[in-house]
Write a protein that holds these residues in place. Structure first.
Motif, PDB file in Angstrom:
ATOM      1  N   GLN A 208       0.800  -1.233   0.000  1.00 36.97           N
ATOM      2  CA  GLN A 208       0.000   0.000   0.000  1.00 36.97           C
ATOM      3  C   GLN A 208       0.834   1.284   0.000  1.00 36.97           C
ATOM      4  N   GLU A 212       0.635   4.146  -2.766  1.00 38.18           N
ATOM      5  CA  GLU A 212       0.271   5.553  -2.603  1.00 38.18           C
ATOM      6  C   GLU A 212       1.255   6.466  -3.348  1.00 38.18           C
ATOM      7  N   GLU A 248      -4.998   1.708  -5.463  1.00 36.83           N
ATOM      8  CA  GLU A 248      -4.825   2.984  -4.763  1.00 36.83           C
ATOM      9  C   GLU A 248      -5.178   4.094  -5.755  1.00 36.83           C
ATOM     10  N   GLY A 427      -7.743   3.736  -0.971  1.00 34.08           N
ATOM     11  CA  GLY A 427      -7.398   2.419  -1.520  1.00 34.08           C
ATOM     12  C   GLY A 427      -7.868   1.314  -0.609  1.00 34.08           C
TER      13      GLY A 427
END
Ligand code: ATP
Ligand code: MN
Length: 460
Positions: A208, A212, A248, A427
């Motif tokens: 993640q 981002e 995301e 996300g």
């Protein structure tokens, strides 16, 4: 003439013409005059029936053609005399490519799933695991197709990470240091400066944070890769190595995020219904008579959306005695998630969880108590997706990092996105094997991945 796959032969109208096939013998039955050999090549759940007049073939060869052996059959495709298949091959030549003696463990039908786990190297040769592995392929392809069609870019996030800040779970350490005699600092600690990367490193628990970074450049991205958690959670829904899909999206708020999650799950399930019909019918008939009906129900009904606070009210007022008592502020257990899904009789999306039980990066609500988290809960499985709108405000994010004692030095690169051109974004993470549990109706996550990694188990 090229050998054709069983899937093409079974659909072929070309009876009376030469045909050949290569595959593995599932069963052989018959009598002294005639042998019926079921040959499967993995292209489809069904086998093709090969009919051989015993007298035309070498006696020794006919003996060696047994369950598990690999054969090359040449003959004529003919309309089948028996029921159960439209066509079969009348054999003129059979070549034994690889024999298999009586020690082949898959002699009879109906082995338990537990037993099959012990022979994970051979279980793809069963109808059940053939079906599951084909469906895994179709689902993985559908993930890429869905995002590609929506204009998302596939980001390859690293498997080895130098930060353990995500806090999603216990990590596996990656090192080349000699464990018997590691280098030490003057204080006697292990000196990771001498390790391969010059610092302590781990296998990733989530892509993640890197996702981002890419979303702040490409707009909409997704990762889809192996993910590792060293938690000692020996449950039917946890693996130490699993595959996670993490989209995301820049400029998405939590509503957009929920809409995407719901649409994505429905697309994947519809894809399974459309592309995995034979395998689904097999699993439905053998393991779970409600499987196909459940999939159809989920694609055709809206998910229920409500806040964590409302969900806790429902749980408290249910009068049910839960094993883990529930009150505002507690993390929901599987029994609570199951109750909610049962209560609404459909998938549920819970939002706005207490900030104490969620990750540092989630966007803080005005109330000062909750964050814009969203978990999607599915029948039997519980949490299938966990996501959130992200905190894009530098000061608020830093305050949370300090409060939670998260080592800021590991996160300078992540924090830079909040310094340079920050924007609203969101996300989520979908566990691929949890999806596979749902679409196959299997009840143990060890049965929806080819070679499961769980505590005390890394064979094969
Ligand atoms: P759980 O509470 O079920 O352990 P989590 O909240 O720790 O999950 P997240 O960090 O939110 O999980 O990860 C996102 C998704 O990844 C989950 O919703 C789930 O689908 C999947 N997932 C998480 N941990 C595992 C695991 N150990 N094995 C398989 N899938 C997992
Ligand atoms: Mn979660």
């Amino acid at each position: 003439m090229k050998p054709i796959r069983v899937i093409d032969l079974l659909r072929s109208q070309e009876t009376g013409k030469p045909a050949e096939v290569k595959g593995w013998v599932r069963t052989k039955r018959g009598n002294k005059q005639i042998a019926f050999i079921a040959v499967n090549d993995g292209s489809i759940i069904h086998s093709i029936q090969v009919v051989a007049e015993v007298a035309k073939f070498d006696e020794e060869l006919m003996k060696q053609i047994s369950t598990g052996s690999c054969v090359h059959v040449k003959g004529i495709l003919v309309p089948s005399q028996g029921s159960g298949q439209a066509v079969e091959i009348q054999a003129t030549e059979i070549i034994l490519l690889g024999g298999a003696d009586e020690s082949f463990p898959l002699q009879k039908k109906g082995h338990s799933l537990e037993f099959l786990r012990e022979i994970a190297h051979l279980r793809p040769r069963t109808n059940t695991f053939g079906a599951i592995l084909r469906m895994r392929h179709h689902m993985a392809f559908a993930v890429h197709k869905y995002f590609n069609d929506l204009g998302f870019f596939y980001l390859h996030s690293p498997v080895i990470t130098g930060s353990d800040a995500e806090g999603a779970g216990e990590m596996f350490q990656v090192t080349t240091l000699d464990l018997k005699n590691p280098p030490r600092t003057e204080e006697g600690e292990i000196n990771f400066k001498e390790d391969f990367f010059g610092k302590a490193t781990n296998l990733t628990v989530s892509g993640q944070l890197e996702g981002e970074l890419a979303a702040m450049a490409l707009g909409n991205v997704y990762t889809f890769g192996p993910t590792f958690r060293a938690e000692n959670s020996n449950t039917p829904r946890h693996l130490a190595e699993f595959w996670m899909i993490e989209p995301e999206m820049a400029f998405y708020d939590i509503q957009d995020n929920m809409d995407l999650a719901e649409d994505f799950l429905k697309y994947l399930i519809q894809y399974a219904l459309d592309h995995c019909k034979d395998d689904l019918e097999f699993l439905n008939n053998l393991y779970d008579k409600e499987l196909i009906g459940r999939l159809q129900f989920v694609v055709s009904n809206p998910f229920e959306r409500l806040s964590y606070t409302k969900a806790v009210d429902i749980l408290v007022n249910s009068g049910k005695k839960f094993e883990f008592p529930v009150k505002w502020g507690t993390d929901l257990q599987k029994e609570h998630e199951n109750y909610l899904v049962e209560h609404f009789k459909r998938p549920v999306i819970l939002t706005d969880y207490p900030k104490e039980i969620k990750a540092f990066y989630m966007k803080q609500n005005e109330d000062g108590k909750t964050v814009r988290a969203m978990d999607v809960l599915f029948p039997w499985i519980g949490e299938i997706i966990g996501g959130s709108q992200r905190e894009e405000n530098y000061e608020k994010l830093m305050a949370r990092i300090t409060e939670m004692h998260i080592p800021e030095k590991d996160l300078w690169w992540y924090l830079d996105t909040r310094k340079y051109g920050a924007c609203e974004h969101s996300g989520f993470g979908l566990g691929f094997e949890r999806l596979m549990l749902f679409v196959t109706g299997m009840t143990n996550i060890r049965d929806v991945i080819p070679f499961p990694r769980t505590p005390k188990n890394a064979d094969f």
